[in-house]
Design a protein around this motif. Structure first.
Motif, PDB file in Angstrom:
ATOM      1  N   ARG A  13      -6.203  23.176  -9.715  1.00  0.00           N
ATOM      2  CA  ARG A  13      -6.992  23.511 -10.899  1.00  0.00           C
ATOM      3  C   ARG A  13      -6.141  24.148 -12.004  1.00  0.00           C
ATOM      4  O   ARG A  13      -6.284  23.823 -13.187  1.00  0.00           O
ATOM      5  CB  ARG A  13      -8.107  24.501 -10.513  1.00  0.00           C
ATOM      6  N   GLY A  14      -5.258  25.063 -11.608  1.00  0.00           N
ATOM      7  CA  GLY A  14      -4.491  25.801 -12.601  1.00  0.00           C
ATOM      8  C   GLY A  14      -3.622  24.906 -13.456  1.00  0.00           C
ATOM      9  O   GLY A  14      -3.574  25.041 -14.686  1.00  0.00           O
ATOM     10  N   SER A  15      -2.934  23.972 -12.823  1.00  0.00           N
ATOM     11  CA  SER A  15      -2.027  23.083 -13.550  1.00  0.00           C
ATOM     12  C   SER A  15      -2.678  21.762 -13.953  1.00  0.00           C
ATOM     13  O   SER A  15      -2.054  20.957 -14.638  1.00  0.00           O
ATOM     14  CB  SER A  15      -0.792  22.795 -12.697  1.00  0.00           C
ATOM     15  N   ARG A  16      -3.894  21.530 -13.493  1.00  0.00           N
ATOM     16  CA  ARG A  16      -4.626  20.285 -13.763  1.00  0.00           C
ATOM     17  C   ARG A  16      -3.826  19.071 -13.300  1.00  0.00           C
ATOM     18  O   ARG A  16      -3.680  18.074 -14.010  1.00  0.00           O
ATOM     19  CB  ARG A  16      -4.976  20.177 -15.251  1.00  0.00           C
ATOM     20  N   VAL A  17      -3.314  19.167 -12.086  1.00  0.00           N
ATOM     21  CA  VAL A  17      -2.510  18.089 -11.512  1.00  0.00           C
ATOM     22  C   VAL A  17      -3.147  17.617 -10.211  1.00  0.00           C
ATOM     23  O   VAL A  17      -3.496  18.422  -9.343  1.00  0.00           O
ATOM     24  CB  VAL A  17      -1.068  18.557 -11.254  1.00  0.00           C
ATOM     25  N   PHE A  18      -3.301  16.313 -10.089  1.00  0.00           N
ATOM     26  CA  PHE A  18      -3.700  15.683  -8.840  1.00  0.00           C
ATOM     27  C   PHE A  18      -2.453  15.238  -8.079  1.00  0.00           C
ATOM     28  O   PHE A  18      -1.510  14.713  -8.673  1.00  0.00           O
ATOM     29  CB  PHE A  18      -4.545  14.427  -9.102  1.00  0.00           C
ATOM     30  N   GLU A  19      -2.453  15.453  -6.783  1.00  0.00           N
ATOM     31  CA  GLU A  19      -1.477  14.822  -5.899  1.00  0.00           C
ATOM     32  C   GLU A  19      -2.195  13.716  -5.118  1.00  0.00           C
ATOM     33  O   GLU A  19      -3.302  13.927  -4.619  1.00  0.00           O
ATOM     34  CB  GLU A  19      -0.898  15.825  -4.898  1.00  0.00           C
ATOM     35  N   ILE A  20      -1.572  12.554  -5.041  1.00  0.00           N
ATOM     36  CA  ILE A  20      -2.076  11.486  -4.172  1.00  0.00           C
ATOM     37  C   ILE A  20      -1.152  11.422  -2.980  1.00  0.00           C
ATOM     38  O   ILE A  20       0.063  11.216  -3.129  1.00  0.00           O
ATOM     39  CB  ILE A  20      -2.126  10.133  -4.895  1.00  0.00           C
ATOM     40  N   ARG A  21      -1.713  11.643  -1.804  1.00  0.00           N
ATOM     41  CA  ARG A  21      -0.922  11.750  -0.596  1.00  0.00           C
ATOM     42  C   ARG A  21      -1.314  10.650   0.389  1.00  0.00           C
ATOM     43  O   ARG A  21      -2.494  10.352   0.570  1.00  0.00           O
ATOM     44  CB  ARG A  21      -1.113  13.123   0.059  1.00  0.00           C
ATOM     45  N   ALA A  22      -0.313  10.047   1.006  1.00  0.00           N
ATOM     46  CA  ALA A  22      -0.575   9.048   2.036  1.00  0.00           C
ATOM     47  C   ALA A  22      -1.088   9.733   3.293  1.00  0.00           C
ATOM     48  O   ALA A  22      -0.536  10.748   3.721  1.00  0.00           O
ATOM     49  CB  ALA A  22       0.702   8.274   2.341  1.00  0.00           C
ATOM     50  N   ASP A  23      -2.144   9.199   3.864  1.00  0.00           N
ATOM     51  CA  ASP A  23      -2.671   9.692   5.137  1.00  0.00           C
ATOM     52  C   ASP A  23      -1.995   8.880   6.238  1.00  0.00           C
ATOM     53  O   ASP A  23      -2.444   7.797   6.607  1.00  0.00           O
ATOM     54  CB  ASP A  23      -4.187   9.516   5.171  1.00  0.00           C
ATOM     55  N   LEU A  24      -0.891   9.414   6.743  1.00  0.00           N
ATOM     56  CA  LEU A  24      -0.037   8.659   7.666  1.00  0.00           C
ATOM     57  C   LEU A  24      -0.711   8.411   9.008  1.00  0.00           C
ATOM     58  O   LEU A  24      -0.282   7.518   9.762  1.00  0.00           O
ATOM     59  CB  LEU A  24       1.292   9.387   7.853  1.00  0.00           C
ATOM     60  N   GLU A  25      -1.764   9.150   9.328  1.00  0.00           N
ATOM     61  CA  GLU A  25      -2.493   8.883  10.559  1.00  0.00           C
ATOM     62  C   GLU A  25      -3.283   7.583  10.471  1.00  0.00           C
ATOM     63  O   GLU A  25      -3.761   7.072  11.488  1.00  0.00           O
ATOM     64  CB  GLU A  25      -3.439  10.046  10.878  1.00  0.00           C
ATOM     65  N   ARG A  26      -3.418   7.057   9.263  1.00  0.00           N
ATOM     66  CA  ARG A  26      -4.143   5.813   9.070  1.00  0.00           C
ATOM     67  C   ARG A  26      -3.189   4.631   8.844  1.00  0.00           C
ATOM     68  O   ARG A  26      -3.607   3.568   8.381  1.00  0.00           O
ATOM     69  CB  ARG A  26      -5.118   5.961   7.893  1.00  0.00           C
ATOM     70  N   ALA A  27      -1.939   4.830   9.158  1.00  0.00           N
ATOM     71  CA  ALA A  27      -0.962   3.752   9.062  1.00  0.00           C
ATOM     72  C   ALA A  27      -1.183   2.741  10.182  1.00  0.00           C
ATOM     73  O   ALA A  27      -1.856   3.018  11.176  1.00  0.00           O
ATOM     74  CB  ALA A  27       0.454   4.320   9.131  1.00  0.00           C
ATOM     75  N   MET A  28      -0.619   1.548  10.015  1.00  0.00           N
ATOM     76  CA  MET A  28      -0.679   0.494  11.028  1.00  0.00           C
ATOM     77  C   MET A  28       0.747   0.102  11.384  1.00  0.00           C
ATOM     78  O   MET A  28       1.313  -0.823  10.798  1.00  0.00           O
ATOM     79  CB  MET A  28      -1.468  -0.707  10.503  1.00  0.00           C
ATOM     80  N   PRO A  29       1.343   0.787  12.340  1.00  0.00           N
ATOM     81  CA  PRO A  29       2.761   0.574  12.649  1.00  0.00           C
ATOM     82  C   PRO A  29       3.092  -0.850  13.063  1.00  0.00           C
ATOM     83  O   PRO A  29       4.222  -1.304  12.859  1.00  0.00           O
ATOM     84  CB  PRO A  29       3.031   1.561  13.788  1.00  0.00           C
ATOM     85  N   HIS A  30       2.133  -1.550  13.642  1.00  0.00           N
ATOM     86  CA  HIS A  30       2.436  -2.919  14.081  1.00  0.00           C
ATOM     87  C   HIS A  30       2.400  -3.895  12.908  1.00  0.00           C
ATOM     88  O   HIS A  30       3.382  -4.589  12.635  1.00  0.00           O
ATOM     89  CB  HIS A  30       1.451  -3.371  15.162  1.00  0.00           C
ATOM     90  N   ALA A  31       1.270  -3.963  12.204  1.00  0.00           N
ATOM     91  CA  ALA A  31       1.125  -4.933  11.121  1.00  0.00           C
ATOM     92  C   ALA A  31       1.865  -4.505   9.865  1.00  0.00           C
ATOM     93  O   ALA A  31       2.204  -5.340   9.023  1.00  0.00           O
ATOM     94  CB  ALA A  31      -0.359  -5.143  10.804  1.00  0.00           C
ATOM     95  N   ASP A  32       2.140  -3.202   9.726  1.00  0.00           N
ATOM     96  CA  ASP A  32       2.721  -2.668   8.493  1.00  0.00           C
ATOM     97  C   ASP A  32       3.824  -1.669   8.828  1.00  0.00           C
ATOM     98  O   ASP A  32       3.747  -0.491   8.476  1.00  0.00           O
ATOM     99  CB  ASP A  32       1.599  -2.005   7.674  1.00  0.00           C
ATOM    100  N   PRO A  33       4.874  -2.117   9.516  1.00  0.00           N
ATOM    101  CA  PRO A  33       5.882  -1.173  10.032  1.00  0.00           C
ATOM    102  C   PRO A  33       6.639  -0.417   8.955  1.00  0.00           C
ATOM    103  O   PRO A  33       7.104   0.696   9.201  1.00  0.00           O
ATOM    104  CB  PRO A  33       6.820  -2.073  10.843  1.00  0.00           C
ATOM    105  N   ASP A  34       6.780  -0.990   7.766  1.00  0.00           N
ATOM    106  CA  ASP A  34       7.500  -0.320   6.685  1.00  0.00           C
ATOM    107  C   ASP A  34       6.578   0.485   5.784  1.00  0.00           C
ATOM    108  O   ASP A  34       7.029   1.060   4.792  1.00  0.00           O
ATOM    109  CB  ASP A  34       8.254  -1.350   5.838  1.00  0.00           C
ATOM    110  N   ALA A  35       5.275   0.503   6.095  1.00  0.00           N
ATOM    111  CA  ALA A  35       4.266   1.199   5.283  1.00  0.00           C
ATOM    112  C   ALA A  35       4.145   0.592   3.891  1.00  0.00           C
ATOM    113  O   ALA A  35       3.721   1.263   2.954  1.00  0.00           O
ATOM    114  CB  ALA A  35       4.540   2.697   5.205  1.00  0.00           C
TER     115      ALA A  35
END
Length: 307
Positions: A13-35
């Motif tokens: 709120r103070g800086s009015r900045v959003f961070e967009i973060r990858a939720d790595l627990e929702r990755a698919m290591p088999h079909a998407d190994p490089d993310a």
């Protein structure tokens, strides 16, 4: 992929900045190994945030991969002053809630050339290229799609992904807020050339129909000049911008990710004349039923607000 929704937002709120973060627990290591697919998904979510900011009259100052030491931090967006009047992003806002994939047959009505050009311009605005293959190139893309689907049907790792992210019964579909419910699978493909992924895999879905799909599918290849995480984020923003515009123009759409999940097949999708560019996604576009939407995680699961 598979409506995994691999993103989280953190707002300061103070800086009015959003961070967009990858939720790595929702990755698919088999079909998407490089993310790569995970970054594309986060890029699409980033584009929606930018659209919403401009709609509210704010300028979204965006940085991709702002901290090399934090691999989950894919972008930051500072809300700095008034939005530019000519960005075109704000007009896309109504489509955010409307847009979803349709895995149902489209009719064979051709997309007008001016609309194709407008979709291409939407991709270029985000640093990507959108091309509509035709003739022998389209035949080659369709053959690569058939090859990838055949591989997927016998790939045990792919079954693991489907088991986690698809819902085969009403009870599970009604109680989860991610993945693809069975009523959004669309019918089994009986005929036609469209590159449709069967989300049921080898599993039976009670009451599911079969249907003929397009004889002349209208596909578009979205590509970037390079193939690094920053390019994947740009591709995600580009595909979402294209799909939001397509939705406003009355087009239905679905994604064909099967060929880009296999390194050798993805390489063969490149521009056949120049041999350059890295295809990130195949889009199927046309006029047809919207089909049912897929669930979304509640804001409380994906948004953290800090002082």
């Amino acid at each position: 992929m598979h409506n995994a929704q691999p993103w989280r937002f953190r707002y300061h709120r103070g800086s009015r900045v959003f961070e967009i973060r990858a939720d790595l627990e929702r990755a698919m290591p088999h079909a998407d190994p490089d993310a790569r697919g995970l970054h594309i998904g986060c890029g699409a979510a980033l584009l929606n945030l930018r659209v919403a900011a401009v709609h509210e009259g704010l300028h979204p100052e965006t940085l991709l991969l702002p901290d090399p030491a934090d691999r989950a931090l894919v972008a930051s967006v500072g809300l700095t002053g008034a939005a530019a009047a000519d960005s075109g992003l704000g007009a896309l806002y109504p489509a955010i809630r409307q847009r979803h994939s349709s895995r149902f047959p489209f009719d064979d009505r051709e997309i007008p050339q001016p609309l194709r050009e407008a979709l291409g311009e939407a991709a270029r605005a985000e640093g990507a290229a959108l091309t509509f293959p035709s003739s022998w190139h389209l035949d080659e893309v369709l053959e690569l799609a058939r090859e990838s689907e055949a591989r997927n049907m016998t790939d045990p790792g792919g079954d693991t992904d489907l088991a986690r992210w698809t819902r085969l019964d009403a009870a599970s579909a009604d109680t989860t807020d991610d993945g693809v419910p069975y009523d959004a699978f669309g019918p089994r493909k009986r005929g036609g050339k469209s590159p449709m992924r069967d989300l049921a895999g080898l599993r039976e879905v009670a009451g599911r129909d079969a249907a003929d799909f397009e004889r002349n599918p209208q596909l578009a290849l979205l590509s970037t000049p390079r193939d690094h995480p920053e390019d994947w984020l740009r591709a995600g923003q580009a595909v979402e911008r294209v799909l939001l515009l397509a939705t406003l123009e009355g087009l239905s759409s679905s994604l064909a990710t099967q060929p880009v999940e296999w390194t050798d097949l993805r390489w063969a999708l490149r521009d056949p004349v120049s041999g350059t560019g890295h295809v990130q996604l195949i889009l199927r576009l046309g006029y047809g039923p919207e089909g049912p939407g897929t669930p979304r995680r509640p804001a409380s699961d994906v948004l953290e607000v800090l002082p």
